[in-house]
Write a protein that holds these residues in place. Structure first.
Motif, PDB file in Angstrom:
ATOM      1  N   GLU A  30     -31.205   8.661 -11.310  1.00  0.00           N
ATOM      2  CA  GLU A  30     -30.938   9.278 -10.002  1.00  0.00           C
ATOM      3  C   GLU A  30     -30.479   8.209  -9.004  1.00  0.00           C
ATOM      4  OE1 GLU A  30     -30.586  11.804  -6.789  1.00  0.00           O
ATOM      5  OE2 GLU A  30     -31.004  12.471  -8.834  1.00  0.00           O
ATOM      6  N   GLU A  92     -24.907  14.738  -9.772  1.00  0.00           N
ATOM      7  CA  GLU A  92     -25.868  15.688 -10.340  1.00  0.00           C
ATOM      8  C   GLU A  92     -26.521  15.033 -11.545  1.00  0.00           C
ATOM      9  OE1 GLU A  92     -23.804  19.299 -11.354  1.00  0.00           O
ATOM     10  OE2 GLU A  92     -23.097  19.613  -9.299  1.00  0.00           O
ATOM     11  N   SER A  94     -28.990  15.764 -14.956  1.00  0.00           N
ATOM     12  CA  SER A  94     -29.586  16.741 -15.868  1.00  0.00           C
ATOM     13  C   SER A  94     -30.121  15.967 -17.069  1.00  0.00           C
ATOM     14  CB  SER A  94     -28.550  17.771 -16.313  1.00  0.00           C
ATOM     15  OG  SER A  94     -29.131  18.683 -17.224  1.00  0.00           O
ATOM     16  N   GLY A  95     -31.445  15.912 -17.167  1.00  0.00           N
ATOM     17  CA  GLY A  95     -32.045  15.114 -18.238  1.00  0.00           C
ATOM     18  C   GLY A  95     -31.668  13.665 -18.070  1.00  0.00           C
TER      19      GLY A  95
END
Length: 162
Positions: A30, A92, A94-95
């Motif tokens: 992130e 974004e 995701s996992g």
């Protein structure tokens, strides 16, 4: 050093390490994606030098600058008119996958150029500019996830915080 009392304690410890490692890596990813997106935003409006395989940004055409002047947009500010394109850069997660980019339909034209416009790459250089940050953040996330925050000797380049 943590002492384990039997196989059950070892299994529980390893399971906890896996959870900790995944959490640290997800948090690190992130941070990395956010840093790349911010760098991309920061490049807009400024001529960029060559970096890695990406060439420097060519000057804007005289006709483009004249059009910008007529319309009251900033001059000598490539890819920046209203700031709308700059503000479309996002990320974004995701996992363990991160997607960084712009949903602006013009982004590929700017990145790769067209028959009438030279490329002004944003994403590729943003990744290159963040290479050290990427290695540091994800390296630290992996080490602290595996060691559960146990101090690593400073000579290794990692500290206890992510």
């Amino acid at each position: 050093m943590k002492e384990l009392d039997g196989f059950l304690a070892a299994a529980l410890q390893f399971a906890a390490l896996e959870v900790t490692l995944h959490k640290r890596l997800a948090d690190g990813l992130e941070n990395v994606a956010e840093s790349i997106a911010q760098t991309a935003k920061d490049e807009i409006g400024f001529y960029q030098p060559a970096v890695g395989p990406f060439q420097d940004w060519a000057p804007l055409a005289e006709s483009t600058e004249e059009d910008k002047a007529r319309k009251g947009f900033p001059l000598e500010a490539p890819l920046l008119r209203t700031g709308e394109f700059r503000d479309t850069w996002e990320h974004e997660i995701s996992g363990f996958e991160a997607v960084v980019g712009s949903k602006d339909k013009r982004a590929p034209w700017f990145e790769f150029g067209t028959v009438n416009m030279p490329p002004r790459p944003v994403l590729g250089p943003a990744v290159i500019h963040n290479e050290r940050t990427i290695r540091r953040i994800l390296g630290r996330a992996a080490v602290t996830g595996i060691t559960e925050g146990t101090a690593i000797h400073s000579v290794m380049g990692y500290d206890r915080q992510i």
